[in-house]
Design a protein around this motif. Structure first.
Motif, PDB file in Angstrom:
ATOM      1  N   SER A  39      -7.836 -61.697  -4.666  1.00 16.25           N
ATOM      2  CA  SER A  39      -6.668 -61.208  -3.939  1.00 16.25           C
ATOM      3  C   SER A  39      -7.066 -60.598  -2.602  1.00 16.25           C
ATOM      4  O   SER A  39      -6.328 -60.701  -1.617  1.00 16.25           O
ATOM      5  N   ALA A  40      -8.249 -59.964  -2.544  1.00 16.86           N
ATOM      6  CA  ALA A  40      -8.715 -59.355  -1.300  1.00 16.86           C
ATOM      7  C   ALA A  40      -9.380 -60.350  -0.369  1.00 16.86           C
ATOM      8  O   ALA A  40      -9.692 -60.017   0.783  1.00 16.86           O
ATOM      9  N   GLY A  41      -9.625 -61.574  -0.832  1.00 14.80           N
ATOM     10  CA  GLY A  41     -10.314 -62.562  -0.018  1.00 14.80           C
ATOM     11  C   GLY A  41     -11.819 -62.442  -0.068  1.00 14.80           C
ATOM     12  O   GLY A  41     -12.523 -63.010   0.783  1.00 14.80           O
ATOM     13  N   CYS A  42     -12.340 -61.742  -1.078  1.00  9.37           N
ATOM     14  CA  CYS A  42     -13.779 -61.483  -1.183  1.00  9.37           C
ATOM     15  C   CYS A  42     -14.409 -62.333  -2.281  1.00  9.37           C
ATOM     16  O   CYS A  42     -13.732 -62.791  -3.205  1.00  9.37           O
ATOM     17  N   ALA A  43     -15.718 -62.478  -2.186  1.00 12.65           N
ATOM     18  CA  ALA A  43     -16.475 -63.008  -3.309  1.00 12.65           C
ATOM     19  C   ALA A  43     -16.525 -61.951  -4.402  1.00 12.65           C
ATOM     20  O   ALA A  43     -16.319 -60.756  -4.153  1.00 12.65           O
ATOM     21  N   SER A  44     -16.779 -62.377  -5.642  1.00  9.89           N
ATOM     22  CA  SER A  44     -16.873 -61.442  -6.753  1.00  9.89           C
ATOM     23  C   SER A  44     -18.189 -61.659  -7.479  1.00  9.89           C
ATOM     24  O   SER A  44     -18.736 -62.768  -7.477  1.00  9.89           O
ATOM     25  N   ASN A  56     -20.019 -61.218 -19.515  1.00 11.58           N
ATOM     26  CA  ASN A  56     -19.877 -62.675 -19.579  1.00 11.58           C
ATOM     27  C   ASN A  56     -19.842 -63.330 -18.209  1.00 11.58           C
ATOM     28  O   ASN A  56     -20.047 -64.543 -18.096  1.00 11.58           O
ATOM     29  N   ASN A  57     -19.537 -62.553 -17.166  1.00 14.65           N
ATOM     30  CA  ASN A  57     -19.469 -63.105 -15.815  1.00 14.65           C
ATOM     31  C   ASN A  57     -20.650 -62.659 -14.963  1.00 14.65           C
ATOM     32  O   ASN A  57     -20.540 -62.576 -13.738  1.00 14.65           O
ATOM     33  N   ARG A  58     -21.772 -62.397 -15.582  1.00 15.07           N
ATOM     34  CA  ARG A  58     -22.958 -61.940 -14.866  1.00 15.07           C
ATOM     35  C   ARG A  58     -23.485 -63.056 -13.969  1.00 15.07           C
ATOM     36  O   ARG A  58     -23.842 -64.135 -14.427  1.00 15.07           O
ATOM     37  N   ASN A  59     -23.519 -62.784 -12.681  1.00 14.83           N
ATOM     38  CA  ASN A  59     -24.042 -63.759 -11.727  1.00 14.83           C
ATOM     39  C   ASN A  59     -24.847 -63.104 -10.613  1.00 14.83           C
ATOM     40  O   ASN A  59     -25.141 -63.741  -9.602  1.00 14.83           O
ATOM     41  N   LEU A  60     -25.171 -61.815 -10.784  1.00 15.38           N
ATOM     42  CA  LEU A  60     -25.947 -61.092  -9.790  1.00 15.38           C
ATOM     43  C   LEU A  60     -27.042 -60.274 -10.470  1.00 15.38           C
ATOM     44  O   LEU A  60     -26.887 -59.859 -11.619  1.00 15.38           O
ATOM     45  N   THR A  61     -28.109 -60.033  -9.729  1.00 11.80           N
ATOM     46  CA  THR A  61     -29.115 -59.057 -10.140  1.00 11.80           C
ATOM     47  C   THR A  61     -28.954 -57.814  -9.268  1.00 11.80           C
ATOM     48  O   THR A  61     -28.294 -57.850  -8.219  1.00 11.80           O
ATOM     49  N   SER A 117      -9.761 -70.387  -7.635  1.00 11.42           N
ATOM     50  CA  SER A 117     -10.768 -70.141  -6.594  1.00 11.42           C
ATOM     51  C   SER A 117     -11.748 -71.301  -6.458  1.00 11.42           C
ATOM     52  O   SER A 117     -12.375 -71.464  -5.404  1.00 11.42           O
ATOM     53  N   GLN A 118     -11.872 -72.127  -7.497  1.00  7.15           N
ATOM     54  CA  GLN A 118     -12.806 -73.251  -7.434  1.00  7.15           C
ATOM     55  C   GLN A 118     -12.371 -74.307  -6.421  1.00  7.15           C
ATOM     56  O   GLN A 118     -13.204 -75.075  -5.916  1.00  7.15           O
ATOM     57  N   VAL A 119     -11.079 -74.365  -6.122  1.00  4.23           N
ATOM     58  CA  VAL A 119     -10.565 -75.405  -5.225  1.00  4.23           C
ATOM     59  C   VAL A 119      -9.820 -74.830  -4.031  1.00  4.23           C
ATOM     60  O   VAL A 119      -9.227 -75.582  -3.252  1.00  4.23           O
ATOM     61  N   ASP A 120      -9.821 -73.509  -3.893  1.00  2.00           N
ATOM     62  CA  ASP A 120      -9.160 -72.881  -2.758  1.00  2.00           C
ATOM     63  C   ASP A 120     -10.122 -72.891  -1.562  1.00  2.00           C
ATOM     64  O   ASP A 120     -11.160 -72.230  -1.599  1.00  2.00           O
ATOM     65  N   TYR A 156     -17.287 -66.789 -10.302  1.00  2.00           N
ATOM     66  CA  TYR A 156     -18.247 -67.328 -11.264  1.00  2.00           C
ATOM     67  C   TYR A 156     -17.513 -68.128 -12.330  1.00  2.00           C
ATOM     68  O   TYR A 156     -16.532 -67.669 -12.906  1.00  2.00           O
ATOM     69  N   PHE A 157     -18.003 -69.339 -12.594  1.00  2.00           N
ATOM     70  CA  PHE A 157     -17.375 -70.253 -13.545  1.00  2.00           C
ATOM     71  C   PHE A 157     -18.255 -70.307 -14.781  1.00  2.00           C
ATOM     72  O   PHE A 157     -19.330 -70.897 -14.777  1.00  2.00           O
ATOM     73  N   SER A 158     -17.814 -69.694 -15.863  1.00  2.00           N
ATOM     74  CA  SER A 158     -18.651 -69.533 -17.055  1.00  2.00           C
ATOM     75  C   SER A 158     -18.703 -70.812 -17.881  1.00  2.00           C
ATOM     76  O   SER A 158     -17.886 -71.734 -17.718  1.00  2.00           O
ATOM     77  N   ALA A 159     -19.633 -70.861 -18.811  1.00  2.00           N
ATOM     78  CA  ALA A 159     -19.928 -72.073 -19.569  1.00  2.00           C
ATOM     79  C   ALA A 159     -18.753 -72.604 -20.384  1.00  2.00           C
ATOM     80  O   ALA A 159     -18.585 -73.824 -20.503  1.00  2.00           O
ATOM     81  N   PRO A 160     -17.904 -71.770 -21.003  1.00  2.00           N
ATOM     82  CA  PRO A 160     -16.832 -72.342 -21.833  1.00  2.00           C
ATOM     83  C   PRO A 160     -15.715 -73.018 -21.043  1.00  2.00           C
ATOM     84  O   PRO A 160     -14.911 -73.747 -21.629  1.00  2.00           O
TER      85      PRO A 160
END
Length: 491
Positions: free
Chosen positions: A425-430, A436-441, A57-60, A67-71
């Motif tokens: 797969s649905a074409g949506c943001a996540s 570990n993938n927390r990116n929303l409040t 998804s980073q290059v699509d 969300y791209f996590s630190a590791p």
């Protein structure tokens, strides 16, 4: 009556024998078999897995980035990028990477041909390609196999540079720099661990004691680390901050014995976290338990002229496996692929050396027996884990289809359990509010749900997430999951 020589008709020249077609080298046959096995056994059956969807998804250009996590490192995204500009269809992505993996297997082990000989390199490549995780992950957008092939090529280029001069030496040192760069781009920590024994060899091995080899390794490490370091300052406040967050995401890394986790997960599951399972088919794990004593034996028995070609790959394998055996709190079979690739080189050489004095028939029989025994230990785990991966990715696609059918179409947002693969797969943001993938409040999620079609995915038995208790449920049969659609977010 004797006929004068002058009257004797000249002998007609014999027709030249047609040139014999050049046989494909044994290593080429191994790479071809590896490629065909991926195309037949993996590519048609798998969708994109969880981690794969994060990377691709980073290059699509047609999908929001997860969300791209630190590791994580971005090297595998770069490898997948060319095909993703054309399509995100999973078989196409896997076909592209599978063909690349077969070519890279050939190229990486071919580097060692002048050092070990054609037969030893082909056998080493065959032993590595036959490991079930090597086959399963060959066409997948995951970094570990590619780190393995970079490590094989980097160590071989460095050793060949020790005996080379002039342009050949410069080309080999460029190969060292390029492959170390590649390994570090693929996984920053693995690139650092790989560089350590290569730098030590540049200092301790007399033919390499020159600025060139050391600079090639150090320069490759610096070039590969640059994107990771730049992102560390942009998103986590620096290298220390990113390492601290990475450690937390991976369960607070520290000195601990994780070899038991690696053994328990050797034949699956694909991710063992927490790794409290009983080992699957423990009678098929003997080969893994035999690796350390076999590696020690070939190091002890290495002939004087070939000690460095034995010790360096074993040292690189030990360095690359150290964090996964001594620091990590969970395990996955793919983590040790670099160690398997490197150990295959001295083990293949040791096997052929051991049978060399017994005649070609005995040697061929012994090698065939070892390969058949090795394949027998890998076939069952491969079938089982392929089935598990296939079912998992099919479940992601099914839930995504339900989302689209109930009005969750781009631009849209998916949150909750398994949001990255289902959202992709649905074409949506996540997005996620925890883990570990927390990116929303909660406030940002509420604001997005007010203007975008939004759904939360949760296990049916757990009920909706707290923020989705008044959302409309849509149960997805056969998956154990329910989609909770935000008010006004879908049709």
């Amino acid at each position: 009556m004797t006929v004068p020589a002058a009257l004797t008709p000249p002998a007609l020249p014999r027709p030249a024998a047609p040139p014999r077609p050049r046989a494909l080298p044994a290593l080429g046959l191994v790479a071809l078999a590896y490629g065909l096995a991926q195309l037949a056994g993996v590519v048609p059956w798998l969708g994109l897995g969880w981690d794969e969807t994060v990377y691709v998804s980073q290059v699509d250009p047609h999908r929001p980035a997860a969300y791209f996590s630190a590791p994580r490192s971005r090297g595998i995204s770069y490898l997948a990028a060319p095909v993703l500009w054309l399509t995100h269809w999973p078989p196409a992505v896997h076909l592209w990477l599978g063909l690349l993996a077969a070519a890279a297997l050939y190229g990486a082990f071919a580097v060692w041909r002048p050092l070990l000989g054609a037969g030893r390199c082909a056998l080493a490549a065959g032993l590595f390609a036959a490991v079930w995780s090597t086959l399963l992950y060959g066409p997948q957008a995951m970094p570990n196999l590619w780190v393995a092939l970079c490590a094989v090529a980097a160590s071989g280029c460095l050793l060949r540079a020790a005996a080379a001069t002039g342009p050949a030496r410069r080309a080999l040192l460029l190969g060292v720099a390029g492959t170390v760069t590649g390994a570090t781009l693929l996984r920053f920590p693995d690139g650092c661990w790989l560089a350590l024994p290569l730098l030590l060899a540049s200092v301790l091995h007399r033919p390499l004691r020159a600025p060139g080899p050391f600079a090639a390794v150090a320069g490759g490490l610096a070039a590969g680390a640059a994107p990771w370091v730049g992102e560390a300052y942009a998103r986590w406040g620096g290298i220390a901050g990113r390492l601290r967050v990475s450690s937390a995401v991976q369960g607070d890394m520290g000195l601990r014995w994780a070899g038991g986790d690696a053994w328990r997960s050797l034949n699956g599951p694909l991710l063992c976290r927490p790794c409290t399972v009983e080992p699957a088919q423990p009678w098929l794990t003997w080969w893994w338990l035999a690796l350390p004593p076999l590696a020690a034996a070939v190091c002890v028995r290495a002939r004087r002229g070939r000690r460095i070609t034995t010790w360096l790959p074993v040292g690189c394998a030990a360095a690359l496996s150290a964090p996964y055996l001594l620091a990590l709190g969970y395990s996955a079979p793919r983590f040790l692929l670099p160690a398997y690739a490197l150990l295959a080189l001295p083990l293949a050489a040791g096997l052929l050396d051991a049978v060399a004095g017994h005649g070609p028939r005995y040697a061929a029989g012994a090698v065939a027996a070892v390969l058949c025994l090795h394949l027998a230990t890998q076939a069952g785990p491969f079938r089982h884990n392929l089935h598990v991966a296939r079912e998992t990715t099919a479940r992601y696609a099914k839930v995504a289809a339900y989302l689209n059918a109930h009005g969750i179409r781009p631009p849209c947002l998916v949150t909750g359990a398994q949001a990255p693969p289902i959202g992709y797969s649905a074409g949506c943001a996540s997005g996620n509010l925890a883990g570990n993938n927390r990116n929303l409040t909660r406030a940002r999620l509420t604001a997005k749900a007010a203007r975008l079609p939004t759904a939360a995915v949760a296990a049916t038995r757990h009920g909706p997430p707290p923020y989705a208790r008044d959302w409309r449920p849509v149960r997805v049969p056969g998956t154990g999951l329910t989609v909770w659609v935000a008010p006004g977010g879908g049709g």
